[in-house]
Motif scaffolding. Structure first.
Motif, PDB file in Angstrom:
ATOM      1  N   TRP A  94      30.956  30.431  -9.501  1.00  8.16           N
ATOM      2  CA  TRP A  94      29.616  30.439 -10.089  1.00  8.16           C
ATOM      3  C   TRP A  94      28.862  31.697  -9.665  1.00  8.16           C
ATOM      4  CZ3 TRP A  94      27.038  27.747 -13.692  1.00  8.16           C
ATOM      5  CH2 TRP A  94      25.643  27.899 -13.755  1.00  8.16           C
ATOM      6  N   ALA A  95      29.049  32.084  -8.414  1.00  8.67           N
ATOM      7  CA  ALA A  95      28.414  33.283  -7.859  1.00  8.67           C
ATOM      8  C   ALA A  95      29.224  33.709  -6.648  1.00  8.67           C
ATOM      9  CB  ALA A  95      26.961  32.998  -7.465  1.00  8.67           C
ATOM     10  N   SER A  96      28.951  34.891  -6.142  1.00  9.43           N
ATOM     11  CA  SER A  96      29.650  35.370  -4.950  1.00  9.43           C
ATOM     12  C   SER A  96      28.657  36.093  -4.047  1.00  9.43           C
ATOM     13  CB  SER A  96      30.818  36.295  -5.314  1.00  9.43           C
ATOM     14  OG  SER A  96      30.349  37.422  -6.027  1.00  9.43           O
ATOM     15  N   ARG A  97      29.000  36.161  -2.766  1.00  6.32           N
ATOM     16  CA  ARG A  97      28.120  36.829  -1.817  1.00  6.32           C
ATOM     17  C   ARG A  97      28.170  38.339  -2.062  1.00  6.32           C
ATOM     18  NH1 ARG A  97      26.336  34.488   2.572  1.00  6.32           N
ATOM     19  NH2 ARG A  97      28.141  33.081   2.747  1.00  6.32           N
ATOM     20  N   CYS A  98      27.008  38.951  -2.196  1.00 14.98           N
ATOM     21  CA  CYS A  98      26.978  40.393  -2.405  1.00 14.98           C
ATOM     22  C   CYS A  98      27.282  41.108  -1.091  1.00 14.98           C
ATOM     23  CB  CYS A  98      25.626  40.841  -2.958  1.00 14.98           C
ATOM     24  SG  CYS A  98      24.235  40.578  -1.833  1.00 14.98           S
ATOM     25  N   ALA A  99      27.636  42.368  -1.194  1.00 16.09           N
ATOM     26  CA  ALA A  99      27.943  43.156  -0.002  1.00 16.09           C
ATOM     27  C   ALA A  99      26.673  43.378   0.820  1.00 16.09           C
ATOM     28  CB  ALA A  99      28.544  44.500  -0.408  1.00 16.09           C
ATOM     29  N   LEU A 100      26.806  43.366   2.135  1.00 17.15           N
ATOM     30  CA  LEU A 100      25.653  43.534   3.017  1.00 17.15           C
ATOM     31  C   LEU A 100      24.895  44.817   2.711  1.00 17.15           C
ATOM     32  CD1 LEU A 100      23.944  42.718   5.478  1.00 17.15           C
ATOM     33  CD2 LEU A 100      25.667  43.809   6.937  1.00 17.15           C
ATOM     34  N   ASP A 101      25.609  45.899   2.463  1.00 16.05           N
ATOM     35  CA  ASP A 101      24.950  47.183   2.237  1.00 16.05           C
ATOM     36  C   ASP A 101      24.053  47.177   1.004  1.00 16.05           C
ATOM     37  OD1 ASP A 101      25.956  48.384   4.499  1.00 16.05           O
ATOM     38  OD2 ASP A 101      27.713  49.216   3.491  1.00 16.05           O
ATOM     39  N   GLU A 102      24.268  46.242   0.100  1.00 18.33           N
ATOM     40  CA  GLU A 102      23.432  46.167  -1.092  1.00 18.33           C
ATOM     41  C   GLU A 102      22.016  45.690  -0.782  1.00 18.33           C
ATOM     42  OE1 GLU A 102      25.160  43.975  -4.306  1.00 18.33           O
ATOM     43  OE2 GLU A 102      27.158  44.818  -3.984  1.00 18.33           O
ATOM     44  N   GLU A 134      16.289  51.723   4.049  1.00 20.61           N
ATOM     45  CA  GLU A 134      15.640  52.412   5.168  1.00 20.61           C
ATOM     46  C   GLU A 134      14.502  53.287   4.654  1.00 20.61           C
ATOM     47  OE1 GLU A 134      16.792  55.457   8.852  1.00 20.61           O
ATOM     48  OE2 GLU A 134      18.329  54.209   7.913  1.00 20.61           O
ATOM     49  N   ASP A 135      13.317  53.037   5.173  1.00 18.72           N
ATOM     50  CA  ASP A 135      12.094  53.816   4.892  1.00 18.72           C
ATOM     51  C   ASP A 135      11.512  53.601   3.495  1.00 18.72           C
ATOM     52  OD1 ASP A 135      11.944  54.907   7.430  1.00 18.72           O
ATOM     53  OD2 ASP A 135      13.067  56.716   6.883  1.00 18.72           O
ATOM     54  N   ALA A 136      12.321  53.339   2.499  1.00 23.91           N
ATOM     55  CA  ALA A 136      11.808  53.107   1.150  1.00 23.91           C
ATOM     56  C   ALA A 136      12.777  52.197   0.394  1.00 23.91           C
ATOM     57  CB  ALA A 136      11.651  54.438   0.396  1.00 23.91           C
ATOM     58  N   TRP A 137      12.212  51.464  -0.577  1.00 32.73           N
ATOM     59  CA  TRP A 137      13.021  50.547  -1.380  1.00 32.73           C
ATOM     60  C   TRP A 137      14.138  51.315  -2.086  1.00 32.73           C
ATOM     61  CZ3 TRP A 137      12.486  45.340  -1.425  1.00 32.73           C
ATOM     62  CH2 TRP A 137      13.221  44.612  -2.378  1.00 32.73           C
ATOM     63  N   ASP A 138      15.324  50.767  -2.006  1.00 34.93           N
ATOM     64  CA  ASP A 138      16.538  51.337  -2.615  1.00 34.93           C
ATOM     65  C   ASP A 138      17.033  52.605  -1.921  1.00 34.93           C
ATOM     66  OD1 ASP A 138      17.203  49.448  -4.448  1.00 34.93           O
ATOM     67  OD2 ASP A 138      16.193  50.397  -6.130  1.00 34.93           O
ATOM     68  N   GLN A 139      16.387  52.964  -0.798  1.00 38.17           N
ATOM     69  CA  GLN A 139      16.902  54.082  -0.009  1.00 38.17           C
ATOM     70  C   GLN A 139      17.958  53.507   0.939  1.00 38.17           C
ATOM     71  OE1 GLN A 139      16.173  57.411  -0.088  1.00 38.17           O
ATOM     72  NE2 GLN A 139      17.760  57.714   1.455  1.00 38.17           N
ATOM     73  N   PRO A 140      19.240  53.882   0.781  1.00 38.53           N
ATOM     74  CA  PRO A 140      20.292  53.282   1.610  1.00 38.53           C
ATOM     75  C   PRO A 140      20.041  53.467   3.099  1.00 38.53           C
ATOM     76  CG  PRO A 140      21.236  54.539  -0.195  1.00 38.53           C
ATOM     77  CD  PRO A 140      19.764  54.866  -0.168  1.00 38.53           C
ATOM     78  N   LEU A 141      20.476  52.495   3.859  1.00 40.17           N
ATOM     79  CA  LEU A 141      20.379  52.590   5.313  1.00 40.17           C
ATOM     80  C   LEU A 141      21.257  53.730   5.789  1.00 40.17           C
ATOM     81  CD1 LEU A 141      19.265  51.149   7.888  1.00 40.17           C
ATOM     82  CD2 LEU A 141      21.401  49.862   7.914  1.00 40.17           C
ATOM     83  N   GLY A 142      20.673  54.619   6.617  1.00 43.62           N
ATOM     84  CA  GLY A 142      21.422  55.788   7.082  1.00 43.62           C
ATOM     85  C   GLY A 142      22.484  55.462   8.116  1.00 43.62           C
TER      86      GLY A 142
END
Length: 222
Positions: free
Chosen positions: A202-210, A214-222
């Motif tokens: 029905w659904a699956s766990r998304c990847a943690l990195d998603e 960091e610092d701003a929305w949608d800015q990937p964690l460095g």
């Protein structure tokens, strides 16, 4: 003067591993094996729930045990009513949803209703701009109970398919008290190896990195 060094308060490796194990092996259970839960064990679980963090120490949770078989049947009817309405609202996924087992109200040893207490508006500390923190605090209490139940070898399922006003009327709740969960608790045949909705595709766990920024929305964690 230099700061006093912090004491090492780390749990032992075995204790630490047990904490992570119960987190990763907790499951939202739908299949129960009947049986009973000893009153002293149930009280341990509720004590764990009552020691959850709460914003402003408001402790907004209330737990109501459904002991009457007739009352449990009425609750189940309300859940079934909402299950059908939810299925229709899902459109093209209606048939797939109807094939899922979504609750164990009639099968679990114990059924408890969790509600937000009336009079919560008097708690302002931490809620002036975020009034929903009463809900967040109560969710922490439910998670505490869930983890404690898993550690005790009991399954628990959180049922949210119901009309809150109908449940409040059925249980004689005062104005301002809001039910948020029906908890099915008790022995199970086995714990799912993975979340049931993931197993049923029905659904699956998304990847943690998603979900890490960091610092701003949608800015990937460095």
């Amino acid at each position: 003067m230099p700061d006093k060094p912090a004491l090492d308060q780390t749990f032992s490796p075995a204790e630490r591993d047990a904490v992570y194990r119960v987190i990763f092996e907790r499951r939202d259970m739908r299949h129960f094996a009947g049986g009973t839960v000893a009153p002293e064990l149930m009280r341990r679980l509720l004590t764990a729930a009552h020691h959850a963090p709460s914003v402003g120490f408001m402790q907004p949770w209330r737990f109501l045990r459904v002991a009457s078989p007739a009352l449990r049947c009425k609750l189940h009817a309300l859940v079934e009513q909402e299950r059908l309405l939810t299925a229709r609202a899902l459109g093209e996924r209606e048939e797939a949803f109807m094939r899922l087992k979504v609750e164990g109200v009639n099968d679990a040893a114990e059924v408890w209703v969790v509600a937000l207490a009336d009079g919560r508006e008097r708690h302002v500390f931490g809620r002036r701009t975020l009034p929903q923190m009463d809900l967040a605090s109560t969710a922490c209490a439910i998670q505490n109970l869930w983890l404690a139940a898993r550690a005790e070898g009991l399954g628990m399922g959180w049922v949210s398919l119901f009309d809150p006003m109908a449940v409040a009327r059925l249980l004689g709740m005062p104005d301002g008290a809001d039910p948020i969960a029906l908890l099915c608790i008790g022995p199970v045949y086995d714990f799912y190896e993975e979340p049931m909705l993931q197993r049923q595709r029905w659904a699956s766990r998304c990847a943690l990195d998603e979900v890490l920024f960091e610092d701003a929305w949608d800015q990937p964690l460095g």
